[in-house]
Design a protein around this motif. Structure first.
Motif, PDB file in Angstrom:
ATOM      1  N   LEU A  46       0.397  -1.327   0.337  1.00 48.49           N
ATOM      2  CA  LEU A  46       0.005   0.216  -0.295  1.00 48.49           C
ATOM      3  C   LEU A  46       0.740   1.385   0.131  1.00 48.49           C
ATOM      4  O   LEU A  46       0.357   2.316  -0.661  1.00 48.49           O
ATOM      5  CB  LEU A  46      -1.227   0.172   1.284  1.00 48.49           C
ATOM      6  N   LEU A  47       1.782   1.251   1.360  1.00 51.15           N
ATOM      7  CA  LEU A  47       2.617   2.252   1.578  1.00 51.15           C
ATOM      8  C   LEU A  47       3.685   2.112  -0.097  1.00 51.15           C
ATOM      9  O   LEU A  47       3.952   3.671  -0.104  1.00 51.15           O
ATOM     10  CB  LEU A  47       3.411   2.328   2.563  1.00 51.15           C
ATOM     11  N   SER A  48       3.804   2.136  -0.918  1.00 45.63           N
ATOM     12  CA  SER A  48       4.744   2.033  -2.888  1.00 45.63           C
ATOM     13  C   SER A  48       3.999   2.278  -3.097  1.00 45.63           C
ATOM     14  O   SER A  48       4.272   2.407  -4.062  1.00 45.63           O
ATOM     15  CB  SER A  48       5.551   0.078  -2.200  1.00 45.63           C
ATOM     16  N   ASP A  49       2.611   2.146  -3.533  1.00 42.01           N
ATOM     17  CA  ASP A  49       1.836   2.545  -4.228  1.00 42.01           C
ATOM     18  C   ASP A  49       1.462   4.168  -4.153  1.00 42.01           C
ATOM     19  O   ASP A  49       0.612   4.615  -3.463  1.00 42.01           O
ATOM     20  CB  ASP A  49       0.882   1.683  -4.652  1.00 42.01           C
ATOM     21  N   PRO A  50       1.733   5.262  -5.018  1.00 41.68           N
ATOM     22  CA  PRO A  50       1.149   6.411  -4.430  1.00 41.68           C
ATOM     23  C   PRO A  50       0.409   6.589  -5.315  1.00 41.68           C
ATOM     24  O   PRO A  50      -1.044   7.098  -4.136  1.00 41.68           O
ATOM     25  CB  PRO A  50       1.950   6.681  -5.847  1.00 41.68           C
ATOM     26  N   THR A  51      -0.827   6.312  -6.063  1.00 42.27           N
ATOM     27  CA  THR A  51      -2.868   6.019  -5.578  1.00 42.27           C
ATOM     28  C   THR A  51      -2.947   5.543  -4.245  1.00 42.27           C
ATOM     29  O   THR A  51      -3.587   6.128  -3.927  1.00 42.27           O
ATOM     30  CB  THR A  51      -2.452   5.259  -7.011  1.00 42.27           C
ATOM     31  N   GLY A  52      -2.492   4.311  -3.686  1.00 48.13           N
ATOM     32  CA  GLY A  52      -2.499   3.767  -3.032  1.00 48.13           C
ATOM     33  C   GLY A  52      -2.746   3.950  -1.582  1.00 48.13           C
ATOM     34  O   GLY A  52      -3.503   4.968  -1.270  1.00 48.13           O
ATOM     35  N   VAL A  53      -1.701   5.754  -1.346  1.00 47.88           N
ATOM     36  CA  VAL A  53      -1.036   6.339  -0.145  1.00 47.88           C
ATOM     37  C   VAL A  53      -2.180   7.443  -0.303  1.00 47.88           C
ATOM     38  O   VAL A  53      -2.854   8.075   0.756  1.00 47.88           O
ATOM     39  CB  VAL A  53       0.162   7.141  -0.371  1.00 47.88           C
ATOM     40  N   ARG A  54      -2.409   7.875  -1.746  1.00 44.49           N
ATOM     41  CA  ARG A  54      -3.461   8.979  -2.155  1.00 44.49           C
ATOM     42  C   ARG A  54      -5.531   8.131  -1.793  1.00 44.49           C
ATOM     43  O   ARG A  54      -5.195   9.108  -0.515  1.00 44.49           O
ATOM     44  CB  ARG A  54      -3.451   9.134  -3.129  1.00 44.49           C
ATOM     45  N   GLU A  55      -5.482   7.447  -1.658  1.00 47.18           N
ATOM     46  CA  GLU A  55      -6.222   7.218  -0.974  1.00 47.18           C
ATOM     47  C   GLU A  55      -6.559   6.765   0.711  1.00 47.18           C
ATOM     48  O   GLU A  55      -7.532   6.618   1.422  1.00 47.18           O
ATOM     49  CB  GLU A  55      -7.218   5.425  -1.764  1.00 47.18           C
ATOM     50  N   PHE A  56      -5.610   6.293   0.839  1.00 42.74           N
ATOM     51  CA  PHE A  56      -5.118   5.610   2.252  1.00 42.74           C
ATOM     52  C   PHE A  56      -5.077   7.149   2.824  1.00 42.74           C
ATOM     53  O   PHE A  56      -5.235   7.379   4.182  1.00 42.74           O
ATOM     54  CB  PHE A  56      -3.680   4.952   2.757  1.00 42.74           C
ATOM     55  N   MET A  57      -4.234   7.994   2.592  1.00 43.38           N
ATOM     56  CA  MET A  57      -4.560   9.630   3.370  1.00 43.38           C
ATOM     57  C   MET A  57      -6.080  10.568   3.457  1.00 43.38           C
ATOM     58  O   MET A  57      -6.647  10.846   4.604  1.00 43.38           O
ATOM     59  CB  MET A  57      -3.684  10.434   2.334  1.00 43.38           C
ATOM     60  N   LYS A  58      -6.762   9.481   2.550  1.00 39.64           N
ATOM     61  CA  LYS A  58      -8.165  10.149   1.700  1.00 39.64           C
ATOM     62  C   LYS A  58      -9.196   9.857   3.499  1.00 39.64           C
ATOM     63  O   LYS A  58      -9.900   9.916   4.711  1.00 39.64           O
ATOM     64  CB  LYS A  58      -9.174  10.386   0.593  1.00 39.64           C
ATOM     65  N   PHE A  59      -9.094   8.346   3.293  1.00 44.88           N
ATOM     66  CA  PHE A  59      -9.332   7.935   4.691  1.00 44.88           C
ATOM     67  C   PHE A  59      -9.034   7.842   6.236  1.00 44.88           C
ATOM     68  O   PHE A  59      -9.886   8.564   6.892  1.00 44.88           O
ATOM     69  CB  PHE A  59      -9.153   6.349   4.491  1.00 44.88           C
ATOM     70  N   CYS A  60      -7.486   8.260   6.103  1.00 42.39           N
ATOM     71  CA  CYS A  60      -6.789   8.725   7.468  1.00 42.39           C
ATOM     72  C   CYS A  60      -7.966   9.845   7.614  1.00 42.39           C
ATOM     73  O   CYS A  60      -7.916  10.279   9.211  1.00 42.39           O
ATOM     74  CB  CYS A  60      -5.901   8.929   7.603  1.00 42.39           C
ATOM     75  N   GLN A  61      -7.717  10.773   6.933  1.00 42.61           N
ATOM     76  CA  GLN A  61      -8.983  12.062   7.423  1.00 42.61           C
ATOM     77  C   GLN A  61     -10.030  12.110   7.805  1.00 42.61           C
ATOM     78  O   GLN A  61     -10.118  12.948   8.300  1.00 42.61           O
ATOM     79  CB  GLN A  61      -8.247  13.513   6.199  1.00 42.61           C
ATOM     80  N   ALA A  62     -10.794  11.521   7.043  1.00 46.59           N
ATOM     81  CA  ALA A  62     -12.088  10.914   7.685  1.00 46.59           C
ATOM     82  C   ALA A  62     -12.168  10.145   9.379  1.00 46.59           C
ATOM     83  O   ALA A  62     -12.511  10.825   9.225  1.00 46.59           O
ATOM     84  CB  ALA A  62     -12.479  10.059   7.021  1.00 46.59           C
ATOM     85  N   ASP A  63     -10.953   9.306   8.980  1.00 42.52           N
ATOM     86  CA  ASP A  63     -10.808   9.060  10.366  1.00 42.52           C
ATOM     87  C   ASP A  63     -10.536   9.770  11.745  1.00 42.52           C
ATOM     88  O   ASP A  63      -9.531   9.273  12.937  1.00 42.52           O
ATOM     89  CB  ASP A  63     -10.177   7.746  10.474  1.00 42.52           C
ATOM     90  N   PHE A  64      -8.892  10.873  11.197  1.00 42.92           N
ATOM     91  CA  PHE A  64      -8.002  11.887  11.714  1.00 42.92           C
ATOM     92  C   PHE A  64      -7.503  11.311  12.694  1.00 42.92           C
ATOM     93  O   PHE A  64      -7.314  10.814  13.721  1.00 42.92           O
ATOM     94  CB  PHE A  64      -9.853  12.351  12.974  1.00 42.92           C
ATOM     95  N   SER A  65      -6.495  10.948  12.100  1.00 39.76           N
ATOM     96  CA  SER A  65      -5.180   9.811  12.402  1.00 39.76           C
ATOM     97  C   SER A  65      -4.329  10.025  11.150  1.00 39.76           C
ATOM     98  O   SER A  65      -3.647   8.966  10.749  1.00 39.76           O
ATOM     99  CB  SER A  65      -5.648   8.270  12.730  1.00 39.76           C
ATOM    100  N   THR A  66      -3.918  11.143  10.725  1.00 37.89           N
ATOM    101  CA  THR A  66      -3.466  11.145   9.641  1.00 37.89           C
ATOM    102  C   THR A  66      -1.647  11.899   9.930  1.00 37.89           C
ATOM    103  O   THR A  66      -1.515  11.602   9.535  1.00 37.89           O
ATOM    104  CB  THR A  66      -3.961  12.439   8.858  1.00 37.89           C
ATOM    105  N   GLU A  67      -1.550  11.606  11.069  1.00 40.08           N
ATOM    106  CA  GLU A  67      -0.236  11.903  11.852  1.00 40.08           C
ATOM    107  C   GLU A  67       0.756  10.725  11.843  1.00 40.08           C
ATOM    108  O   GLU A  67       1.742  11.650  10.961  1.00 40.08           O
ATOM    109  CB  GLU A  67      -0.227  12.231  14.009  1.00 40.08           C
ATOM    110  N   SER A  68       0.211   9.731  11.745  1.00 40.13           N
ATOM    111  CA  SER A  68       1.371   8.559  11.200  1.00 40.13           C
ATOM    112  C   SER A  68       1.708   9.129   9.914  1.00 40.13           C
ATOM    113  O   SER A  68       2.429   8.710   9.215  1.00 40.13           O
ATOM    114  CB  SER A  68       0.553   7.582  11.537  1.00 40.13           C
ATOM    115  N   LEU A  69       1.144   8.289   8.952  1.00 41.01           N
ATOM    116  CA  LEU A  69       1.254   8.995   7.848  1.00 41.01           C
ATOM    117  C   LEU A  69       1.981  10.073   7.245  1.00 41.01           C
ATOM    118  O   LEU A  69       2.879   9.882   6.320  1.00 41.01           O
ATOM    119  CB  LEU A  69      -0.529   8.593   7.024  1.00 41.01           C
ATOM    120  N   ASN A  70       1.272  10.979   7.363  1.00 40.60           N
ATOM    121  CA  ASN A  70       1.764  12.704   7.414  1.00 40.60           C
ATOM    122  C   ASN A  70       3.693  12.591   7.685  1.00 40.60           C
ATOM    123  O   ASN A  70       4.483  12.604   7.080  1.00 40.60           O
ATOM    124  CB  ASN A  70       1.555  13.617   8.445  1.00 40.60           C
TER     125      ASN A  70
END
Length: 515
Positions: free
Chosen positions: A307-331
Motif C-alpha cells: 500500500l505504501l509503495s503505490d502513490p495511488t494507494g497512499v492517496r486513498e489511504f490519506m483520504k481514509f485517515c483524514q476521515a478517521d482523524f488519524s493522519t499524523e503517522s502517515l504524514n
C-alpha cells in the motif's frame, strides 16, 4: 629481469591505475617542485637520498589540493604499498605517518609495472646472492628460507646457471661504493617485498586497487578478528531457524499470490501492448490514476508495504485517515521519505521541520515514539543525515500495521474502491498481430504514379478507370488484412480432402496434377 615496453605495459591488468600513480610519483621526484630529498641523519649515521613522511603529506596536501590530512596519509600509504617508495630501516612498513621516519624513492627499474613478468629464476638469484653476504645484515627470513629450498627443487636443471649469476652479481656489487651499495640493496629488497611478500601479507598483484581506495586506515589483526567475532555472534543471535518445508510453502504461497501481477507467469491485463495496438496498460499503470484497476486495489490488501509503495494507494489511504482523524503517522512517514530523497543542502532544514511538526513537545501532529528514539534524534539534529529518522520510521510503520492499516482494509471505503474499480477486458490479437495496420494498401491509398511503365495507358485513361473501379482493389496491389485472412481460410479449406457417402476418397486438387 626483462624490462617491459610501454606497449606491453598497456596490455597489463590495471595499467591505467599504475599510470596514474606513476604520474604522481614522477611529480614528487621533480628536482624543484617535488618532495625535498636530502641526506638525513639517523643516530650516528647519515642516510643519503631520503625524505620523511611529513614531507610527503605536506606535498600531497599542497600540490594535489587535498584538504584532509588523513586522506593525504592514505594516498601516501597506497603509493608506499605499491612499492613506489619504501621505508629505509624496515623495508616493509607501508603505513606512513607525520613523523620523522625516513623513506626513499624506488628506482623506475624496480616498479611493479616495469617488471610484471618477473619469474622464479630472478627470485632464486636474489635469495642466493643474499646467502653469500653477511648473515647478520643480509640473512634470509624464515619464509625466504622455505622459498629458496622450494626453488632448488623446481629449478634443479638450471641451478648451475642460478649459482653462476648470483656469484657474478655479488662480485659486481663488491666493486661499488658503500653508499651506492646500500641504496641498491635497499631498493632490491623493497622490490621483492612487493613482488614476493610473506604468507601473512596480501600481494599487490592479486588485490584490486579499487578495493584499496575504500580502506582509509590499516586495521590490526586483533581488531579485525574482534570485529569478525562480533559480526558472527550477532548473526547467530538474530538467526531465524525454520524448516525447509516451511520455507518452500511460504515461497509457493508468495508466488501464488503475486502470479497475476507477473506478465511472465500470468496474463497481462488489459492487453499486451507488444502484441496488440492497445496502449491502455501504460495509462492504467501510471503512479497516479483516477480510477485504479481491481488488481491494483486488491494488491493493497496483501500487506502495508504494498500500500505504501503505490502513490495511488497512499492517496486513498490519506483520504481514509483524514476521515478517521488519524493522519499524523502517515504524514510523518511521507515527510521522512521526502528527507531521504531531497538534496543534501535541504536535509537540515527539512529535519528541523519534521521535528517541530511531529516530535517536539506539544507538536501539532505529534506521533507516538519512546524517549530513547527521541533522544537519539535530538542529538543528531545539529548534523543530520538521511537516516536520522530511521528508527522512528520503523516504529511508526509498525504502529500503522497494527492500527490504521487494518481499519482501512476492513472499512466500507476500501470495499467501495474495490467494487467501483475498473476491470478492463483483454483484447484478442488478430491473425496478423505482428503486422502494422497501415501495412496493407488499398486502391485509395495507392498513388496514381505507382507501378507506371512505358506500356501503361495515359494518365487520363488511368484516372477514368480508377473512377469506375473506385470501390474495388486494383490488380497488382495489396488488399486489406481482412481480405488476406479470408483468402487464407478459403485456401486452407480447399486443401482438405472430402469423403463421399460411399466411403470413396475424393481430392479437390487438379486432376492433371494428381495424374
Amino acid at each position: 629481469m626483462e624490462i617491459m615496453s610501454n606497449i606491453q605495459r598497456k596490455g597489463l591488468p590495471r595499467s591505467l591505475q599504475f599510470q596514474r600513480m606513476e604520474r604522481i610519483v614522477k611529480a614528487m621526484q621533480h628536482p624543484t617542485a617535488g618532495v625535498p630529498v636530502r641526506s638525513q641523519k639517523l643516530f650516528l649515521t647519515t642516510v643519503p637520498n631520503a625524505f620523511t613522511g611529513g614531507d610527503v603529506t605536506e606535498w600531497i596536501m599542497e600540490k594535489l589540493n587535498v584538504k584532509d590530512a588523513a586522506e593525504a596519509l592514505h594516498l601516501a600509504s597506497l603509493l608506499c604499498y605499491y612499492g613506489y617508495f619504501f621505508h629505509i630501516t624496515t623495508n616493509g612498513a607501508v603505513q606512513i605517518k607525520e613523523d620523522n621516519e625516513l623513506f626513499r624513492f624506488q628506482a623506475p627499474y624496480y616498479w611493479v609495472s616495469t617488471n610484471w613478468t618477473t619469474g622464479n629464476i630472478e627470485y632464486a638469484i636474489y635469495l642466493l646472492k643474499r646467502t653469500l653476504r653477511n648473515r647478520q645484515r643480509h640473512g634470509l627470513e624464515e619464509h625466504e628460507i622455505y622459498a629458496l629450498e622450494d626453488l632448488k627443487k623446481r629449478l634443479l636443471h638450471q641451478w648451475d646457471f642460478v649459482t653462476m649469476q648470483a656469484e657474478a652479481q655479488f662480485r659486481v656489487l663488491k666493486d661499488r661504493k658503500k653508499t651506492d651499495k646500500t641504496i641498491i640493496d635497499s631498493q632490491e629488497r623493497a622490490f621483492w617485498r612487493v613482488m614476493r611478500p610473506s604468507p601473512d601479507e596480501a600481494s599487490v598483484l592479486e588485490m584490486d586497487i579499487r578495493n584499496d581506495l575504500y580502506t582509509h586506515r590499516s586495521m590490526r589483526r586483533e581488531e579485525a578478528l574482534k570485529r569478525r567475532l562480533e559480526y558472527l555472534q550477532q548473526a547467530l543471535t538474530n538467526r531465524v531457524r525454520t524448516k525447509s518445508s516451511q520455507t518452500h510453502q511460504s515461497l509457493c504461497a508468495f508466488f501464488e499470490v503475486f502470479s497475476d501481477y507477473d506478465p511472465f507467469l500470468g496474463h497481462c491485463l488489459p492487453s499486451n501492448p507488444w502484441l496488440t495496438s492497445d496502449t491502455d496498460r501504460w495509462d492504467l499503470t501510471q503512479p497516479l490514476v483516477d480510477n485504479p484497476t481491481q488488481l491494483r486495489v486488491r494488491r493493497w490488501s496483501f500487506n502495508c508495504k504494498e500500500l505504501l509503495s503505490d502513490p495511488t494507494g497512499v492517496r486513498e489511504f490519506m483520504k481514509f485517515c483524514q476521515a478517521d482523524f488519524s493522519t499524523e503517522s502517515l504524514n510523518f512517514y511521507l515527510n521522512v521519505q521526502e528527507i531521504r530523497n531531497c538534496p543534501l543542502s535541504k536535509i537540515k532544514e527539512k529535519a528541523e521541520v519534521v521535528y517541530r511538526e511531529h516530535l517536539a513537545p506539544n507538536a501539532p501532529q505529534e506521533v507516538n515514539i519512546n524517549d530513547t528514539i527521541r533522544t537519539k534524534i535530538i542529538k543528531k539534529l545539529d548534523n543530520p543525515n538521511r537516516e536520522i529518522f530511521l528508527e522512528a520510521e520503523k516504529h511508526i510503520v509498525e504502529l500503522m500495521k497494527k492500527n490504521s492499516y487494518p481499519r482501512f482494509i476492513q472499512s466500507e471505503y476500501y470495499r467501495n474502491l474495490l467494487q467501483n474499480a475498473s476491470n478492463p477486458l483483454p483484447k484478442k490479437a488478430g491473425i496478423f498481430h505482428f503486422v502494422k495496420d497501415n501495412y496493407f494498401r488499398t486502391s485509395e491509398s495507392s498513388s496514381d504514379d505507382e507501378y507506371d511503365s512505358d506500356e501503361s495507358p495515359r494518365k487520363g485513361d488511368h484516372l477514368s478507370i480508377h473512377a469506375q473501379n473506385k470501390s474495388q482493389p486494383l490488380i497488382g496491389t495489396l488488399v486489406s488484412s481482412a481480405a488476406v485472412a479470408t483468402a487464407v481460410v478459403a485456401a486452407t479449406s480447399a486443401s482438405i480432402h472430402a469423403f463421399t457417402t460411399e466411403g470413396k476418397r475424393l481430392s479437390l486438387r487438379n486432376p492433371a496434377v494428381s495424374k
